[in-house]
Every structure is written in C-alpha cells, then in structure tokens.
Design a protein around this motif. Structure first.
Motif, PDB file in Angstrom:
ATOM      1  N   ASP A   1       0.831  -1.193   0.000  1.00 29.09           N
ATOM      2  CA  ASP A   1       0.000   0.000   0.000  1.00 29.09           C
ATOM      3  C   ASP A   1       0.883   1.267   0.000  1.00 29.09           C
ATOM      4  O   ASP A   1       1.862   1.341   0.730  1.00 29.09           O
ATOM      5  N   ALA A   2       0.505   2.241  -0.843  1.00 30.89           N
ATOM      6  CA  ALA A   2       1.310   3.463  -0.932  1.00 30.89           C
ATOM      7  C   ALA A   2       0.484   4.718  -0.683  1.00 30.89           C
ATOM      8  O   ALA A   2       0.837   5.801  -1.162  1.00 30.89           O
ATOM      9  N   GLU A   3      -0.602   4.577   0.079  1.00 34.43           N
ATOM     10  CA  GLU A   3      -1.423   5.758   0.393  1.00 34.43           C
ATOM     11  C   GLU A   3      -0.553   6.860   0.996  1.00 34.43           C
ATOM     12  O   GLU A   3      -0.705   8.038   0.689  1.00 34.43           O
ATOM     13  N   GLU A   4       0.384   6.440   1.854  1.00 35.45           N
ATOM     14  CA  GLU A   4       1.246   7.396   2.557  1.00 35.45           C
ATOM     15  C   GLU A   4       2.206   8.114   1.602  1.00 35.45           C
ATOM     16  O   GLU A   4       2.658   9.227   1.856  1.00 35.45           O
ATOM     17  N   LEU A   5       2.526   7.432   0.484  1.00 40.50           N
ATOM     18  CA  LEU A   5       3.504   7.995  -0.443  1.00 40.50           C
ATOM     19  C   LEU A   5       2.869   8.898  -1.500  1.00 40.50           C
ATOM     20  O   LEU A   5       3.542   9.754  -2.083  1.00 40.50           O
ATOM     21  N   TRP A   6       1.584   8.681  -1.762  1.00 41.83           N
ATOM     22  CA  TRP A   6       0.928   9.400  -2.866  1.00 41.83           C
ATOM     23  C   TRP A   6       0.921  10.905  -2.609  1.00 41.83           C
ATOM     24  O   TRP A   6       0.659  11.347  -1.498  1.00 41.83           O
ATOM     25  N   GLY A   7       1.274  11.671  -3.631  1.00 43.27           N
ATOM     26  CA  GLY A   7       1.343  13.126  -3.484  1.00 43.27           C
ATOM     27  C   GLY A   7       2.704  13.620  -3.023  1.00 43.27           C
ATOM     28  O   GLY A   7       2.983  14.811  -3.027  1.00 43.27           O
ATOM     29  N   LYS A   8       3.541  12.696  -2.616  1.00 46.68           N
ATOM     30  CA  LYS A   8       4.859  13.087  -2.095  1.00 46.68           C
ATOM     31  C   LYS A   8       5.862  13.321  -3.239  1.00 46.68           C
ATOM     32  O   LYS A   8       5.733  12.780  -4.326  1.00 46.68           O
ATOM     33  N   THR A   9       6.885  14.127  -2.922  1.00 47.98           N
ATOM     34  CA  THR A   9       7.977  14.330  -3.884  1.00 47.98           C
ATOM     35  C   THR A   9       8.884  13.094  -3.884  1.00 47.98           C
ATOM     36  O   THR A   9       8.821  12.263  -2.961  1.00 47.98           O
ATOM     37  N   THR A  10       9.741  13.018  -4.875  1.00 44.92           N
ATOM     38  CA  THR A  10      10.651  11.858  -4.932  1.00 44.92           C
ATOM     39  C   THR A  10      11.610  11.888  -3.740  1.00 44.92           C
ATOM     40  O   THR A  10      12.017  10.829  -3.246  1.00 44.92           O
ATOM     41  N   PHE A  11      11.984  13.082  -3.285  1.00 44.70           N
ATOM     42  CA  PHE A  11      12.883  13.172  -2.127  1.00 44.70           C
ATOM     43  C   PHE A  11      12.185  12.600  -0.881  1.00 44.70           C
ATOM     44  O   PHE A  11      12.798  11.886  -0.076  1.00 44.70           O
ATOM     45  N   GLU A  12      10.897  12.936  -0.743  1.00 43.54           N
ATOM     46  CA  GLU A  12      10.148  12.440   0.423  1.00 43.54           C
ATOM     47  C   GLU A  12       9.959  10.924   0.339  1.00 43.54           C
ATOM     48  O   GLU A  12      10.031  10.218   1.360  1.00 43.54           O
TER      49      GLU A  12
END
Lengths: 87, 606
Positions: free
Chosen positions: B135-146
C-alpha cells in the motif's frame, strides 16, 4: 602582430588565465611560435594540448600536432579546449 | 548458453491481479538483442499494440538490464526501459544509472515488466525472492525526495529506489522516473508508472552477478578503469557541463529557443564558473571511477540552499534556451525537477517556447497569472517548473507537451523545437549538420544520445567537416549502431572505450563475463536494435515525414557566431536523409527493406 588566445576548462586552470593577447614580431608566424610564447609567459603546457586537445584557429579546428605547418597572422584568435567526448 | 552476466529470468508483475511471475528470458533473444534497450525493444514489439494509449492499463513498463549491469567492472550501472510515451505518443526507450539496475540483478532478475493497473496506490518492494506489492497511500502526493526518505528503511540507499513525483501523478507528459539523483529522464515514464497507480519500486539484492571467468574479467575491468581515469579526466573535473563553453564557441549553443547559437551570458553558466562558485563534490554511479556528477550547492542569494547536479543538457535548456545566465537558478531548477519528477530537458524547452510566445504577445500576462515570462527571467523559469508539475494556470497547458501545443497553435509550429514530440537537446544542428540527422532519425524523437552524438566526429575528422553534407548519412548510421549496442550492455557510455566498445569493437571483457564471444557481433546487434525500433515506429505510423526538423532550423539562418548564415535547408536535409536511408537499407519512406531484415535475421518481424 597580435593574437588573441582563449583557454577553456583544464587549459584555463593550468594557464591560470582565460584569455591573453600575445605579441609576435612580423606579420605571419607559425602555431609553434604561439606555443613557445605561451610557454614563456604562462603555465600552459603545449605538449598536453598536442596530445589530447583541440586547437581552433579563427574558430575552425586545425591540426595541433603539426604546429610548424599551421600559419597564423595578425588579428587571428586561437582557442585551446579539451577533446569533446560524448556522455 | 551463457555462463555469466545474465540471470536468465525476469519479473512479470500484473498489478491488477497482484500476480507476480518469474519468467525466463529466451537465450536467443539475449544473443540477438543483448539486454537493456535491445531486449526491452524486443518485448515492446511483442507486447504493446500500435494503438495502445500511453496512460491506459494496456500500456506496459518494460525494464531490462544488460549483461554488464551489476558486474564487477567500472560503471556497470545502467537499466533501460521501453514503453509507449505520453509525450511522443510512440515507442520510447530510456535508461538511467544509479544502483537500481545493479541491485535488481543482485536480487536475481534481468528485468521487470509491469502490466495493467493497481486498484489503489501501491509500491513494489523486491528483496531477492521476496516480492511484495504494498500500500502506498502514505507515499501518494509526495515528492521523490520524500519517497526516498520514507522508503530508506527498506533499502540501503536512495539510489536503489525508482520513484515518480507529483508531476507524474498529475499526468505531466514529460514527467520522469528518478533513481536517486539520476533519472530515466525523457518521454514521460513517470506518468506511465503513476497511471498504473504505482509510486515507487525499491530493490535490494544480496547475490552477485555471475562471471564466467572471474580473474580474466577482473583484469579487463582493471584495464578499463585505468583507461577511463586517464581519458575522462575532464568528466571527473567538470562533468558534462564542460561542453557549455565550447558549444557556445562553436556557435552551436541553443539560445532563446534556438533564435541564435551564441549566448552572451555564457560566462556565468559555463563549467569553469560552476566549479569556482557552486561545486561541492563529485558523485558516482555504481562502481564508476569517473564520478562525473558535479554536485553543486548555492551558498547565498535568493536560491541559497539549493542543491543538485546539473548536466550539460540541463544547463542548456534551463539556461541558454531560456536566456537565463544565473547558475544558481539552474541549480534550483534542476533540484525542483528531480524533486517533482520532471524531465529538465523537455520542461526547459517548453518554458523557452512559452517565453518566446509571451514576448510575441501570443501568451498574455492574464494566462501567466501576472508572471513576466520573458527570456532571462530566472525566477519565471523556476516558477514555471512548479506550475507545470502541478498544472497551475498556464502550466496546465504546457504540461501536455509540444505535440498538443502544435495541434492547438499550428500557426507557431515552426518555433516548436521538437521532432516526433520530443524537444531537441542543447546542440544547434545548423552548426553541426550531422546533428540534424541525429535529431531527425533518433528512434525516440529529437535525442542527442539515441540519435547518435556526431559532434566529436564532425569536429575531428576532416572527411566529416561539420558543414559537409555528403557522408553524414553513413556517419550517423555507424554512431547510432554503436550506441544501440552500448545502451543494451548495461554500462555508461562515458566509460565504453575503456572496455573497447567503439564502432570497431575489441577486447574480451564481455566474453570473460558471459562465456560467449559477442565482440564480432556487436555492431550488427546495434543495427538490429535500431532497425527493430524503426519497425516499431513504422507500425505506429512514423515514416519519412516524421523525421523532418522544426521549421526554424530549416528556414532561419543562424544570425551570428561561427556558424553564422548556416541553415538546414530542405535540400540539404533531404540529401543527408536519402544517404542515411540508403546506408541503413531502408526505402525512401524510411521502411527497412526485406533484404536488410533478412541480413539482420529479423525478417519474421516485418
């Protein structure tokens, strides 16, 4: 006669300058005399440019390995730059 | 068949079904296409239909390493990818350095094929034979650095993480995939990954790439290291930024959207200036002794704190193309592009186009939200990157790329500097005629790498004088074929000569690695890869008329500098193109002939 010499990249670092006007007696000379003049007045190493660099005379590449055969005249400009290679 | 170099298997991941299969790579395909770009193109030919929409679930992302990727030699760093491009709406090949490719091999796989679309935001974690779709809900919307920061607990270093940024999630057609500071830059691979609801793939392998004759390979690697340390000294010292000064001197430096080839502000963006004022340290890809990346940091002023490693092409597109002479702004622009996941080259080119249209009054201040989008306005250049990534205001329009703009504003097509939808790199072909064929015939659109970097040959060899027409077709074929096999090997082109990988291949490194003597076949493999790509392009409706250059290069003479007065007229270009097609064994429309396909043993693909 006066010739404008430009140094690029490592040649600039080695010579310690980015350009220089050199004066040579007479109306015409050979590239070899430009090399000698630069050796006397800067830390530029002609052997290195002959081995691995590009020399442009009035913005056209000349055969830097045969400096005795390349003629220069008053008002010319010469550039020394390293061989470009892809990447 | 092979005793080393290859693992012989790849991962096929169906994102909808969450089905993960380990499948074998046919040795015959490895022999004929090597790996990387070649093998990815072969799978593309087989699996992606000509009418597939780039951002549909039918499109696939095909990643392949080469036999040398991850091997114990210098710069064995590359992974290639093929997909249908949202930017060019055709076949795309692209590649990147970093640690992702080497670790994929160490995990036991030569490649990955991603199919279909996940039901919800996901990322993929590969640790040897443990493969999970998470699951990548936490990653969605984030920059590549984040993303790198969040996933860093899973792998040893950020260079093992391939990710897309907000630009990709927003469907920006030139969004890229980041691997640490490196990118699968061109053509919009980021948007394809995001369209599959995948944010990242992280990989960690604990194995080693098998080597057929380890001692002999080690010796060949040592010789390659020694050679490249000597011959690539300037790459270490200045990186690719070294070309900025010379290209300007040659009158080949695209300035203000190719209006001229000489940039008056070059002194503050050239490599010498970068080195003195911004350089912090060198960075290296996997096992690379050259470490050409020049990591820079802005110490003061309005961009203070910006950090990135701008390459020549980035300096060219965000700098000269936009008329920007502030190197700090280029460092910040490059950093933003990496962070938001957007191709520095395409975004720079499209901002330059927008600047010209703004100055002509075709884009109004209302459309820019009051931003003075003029050449030389560094703040506007930086701001537009964000606007495009997040599709704000005018950015929404520019996010669709050159092809869409050309359809909407056909009266300005002459100044849209692209071929097949891909914006040109930072060399003006009016100053190096061979470079015109580079852009025109590159199989992914106007690319200086895939299309063959002819500038060195045009400078140094009398028979290839840069303003000569005859001979350029044959020259470009040779350079492209060389590049075709290099991109399939898994190494960086900067070190290729160290291994003996030139237009006349020599050396035995590949034989010591794989147990098979590829060397005599390498140029034919390169030609086979290029020809296969052309078959794909033909299938997707690309022929001679699609190989033409933008109107500006054909109609406007360079106004100053060494190449003053030069133009690639239709007559000049068609002469070169005819010679090129003839050298390739293609017909007048750019279709490979049956005879040439038979010679290359791919007649069955026609």
């Amino acid at each position: 006669m006066e010739i404008l010499v430009k140094f690029f990249l490592n040649y600039q670092e080695e010579a310690g300058i980015d350009e220089k006007i050199i004066k040579i007696p007479g109306d015409k000379a050979k590239l070899e005399q430009v090399y000698s003049c630069l050796e006397r007045s800067t830390d530029f190493n002609p052997e290195k440019v002959q081995k691995e660099g590009i020399v442009l005379l009035n913005e056209r590449v000349v055969n830097n390995r045969k400096p005795k055969k390349v003629e220069v005249k008053d008002g010319d400009n010469i550039s020394f730059m390293p061989m470009v290679s892809g990447g | 068949m092979f005793e080393g170099g290859y693992l012989g298997q790849y991962l096929r991941i169906n994102l909808k079904d969450k089905d993960i299969e380990v499948e074998e790579v046919a040795p015959e395909w490895q022999q004929k296409y090597l790996g990387g770009r070649g093998l990815a193109a072969r799978f593309y030919y087989e699996e992606i239909e000509s009418d597939t929409e780039p951002l549909s679930r039918e499109n696939k992302l095909i990643f392949f390493t080469g036999p040398l990727t991850g091997a114990p030699g210098p710069a064995t760093t590359k992974i290639g990818a093929a997909t249908k491009s949202p930017e060019t709406r055709q076949y795309l090949c692209t590649n990147s350095g970093g640690e992702f490719g080497p670790h994929l091999k160490k995990a036991g796989y030569d490649g990955i094929i991603l199919e279909d679309k996940a039901d919800k935001p996901s990322y993929i974690l590969i640790k040897d034979d443990q493969i999970e779709i998470r699951d990548a809900e936490e990653l969605w919307g984030k920059t590549t650095f984040e993303v790198n920061e969040i996933l860093q607990e899973e792998v040893q270093q950020p260079e093992q993480i391939l990710s897309c940024g907000p630009a990709a999630e927003n469907g920006v057609v030139c969004s890229c995939l980041q691997i640490g500071d490196r990118s699968l830059g061109r053509g919009g691979t980021g948007a394809v990954l995001a369209s599959k609801n995948v944010k990242a793939i992280a990989v960690e392998g604990s194995g080693e790439v098998p080597v057929s004759e380890p001692d002999k390979f080690k010796q060949a690697a040592r010789e390659a290291i020694s050679y490249v340390r000597d011959s690539k000294e300037n790459h270490t010292r200045y990186g690719t930024a070294q070309y900025t000064g010379p290209m300007n001197e040659f009158g080949a430096y695209p300035t203000r959207n190719f209006q001229t080839g000489v940039f008056e502000g070059v002194d503050t963006i050239r490599a010498e200036h970068m080195k003195e004022n911004y350089f912090k340290k060198n960075k290296a890809c996997h096992r690379c002794p050259v470490a050409c990346a020049q990591y820079c940091e802005v110490q003061e002023g309005k961009y203070q704190g910006a950090k990135s490693d701008p390459e020549y092409e980035t300096i060219g597109t965000l700098g000269g193309m936009c008329g920007v002479d502030n190197f700090a702004a280029i460092v910040r622009g490059n950093e933003l592009c990496d962070e938001l996941g957007i191709d520095t080259m395409s975004v720079g080119a499209i901002i330059a186009l927008a600047m010209e249209l703004y100055e002509k009054g075709e884009i109004t201040p209302e459309e820019t939200g009051g931003l003075k989008l003029e050449f030389g306005n560094d703040e506007a250049m930086v701001k537009m990157i964000e606007k495009i990534a997040y599709r704000e205001g005018l950015g929404d329009k520019l996010a669709e790329g050159m092809l869409q703009l050309a359809e909407e504003m056909p009266e300005h097509e002459d100044i849209m500097m692209h071929v097949k939808g891909l914006p040109l790199a930072a060399y003006d072909p009016r100053a190096f005629y061979g470079n015109a064929l580079t852009y025109g015939t590159s199989s992914r659109g106007a690319c200086h790498n895939v299309g063959g970097w002819s500038i060195r040959a045009e400078l140094l060899k009398e028979e290839h004088d840069r303003f000569a027409v005859a001979g350029k077709g044959q020259l470009l074929k040779s350079i492209q074929d060389t590049r075709g096999y290099i991109d399939s090997l898994g190494i960086c082109t900067v070190v290729r000569s160290g291994y003996g990988f030139t237009a006349e291949p020599e050396g035995r490194a590949l034989e010591y690695l794989t147990g098979y003597n590829f060397t005599p076949e390498l140029m034919e493999i390169g030609e086979r890869v290029y020809t296969l790509e052309r078959l794909i392009l033909n299938r997707e409706g690309r022929y001679r008329e699609d190989d033409m250059l933008p109107g500006r290069l054909r109609k406007e003479k360079l106004p100053e500098g060494q190449a003053e007065g030069h133009v690639i007229s239709d007559d000049i270009y068609n002469q070169m193109l005819d010679e090129y097609f003839s050298a390739r064994g293609w017909d007048d429309e750019g279709r490979p002939t049956r005879e040439r396909l038979k010679e290359l043993d791919i007649a069955h693909l026609q």
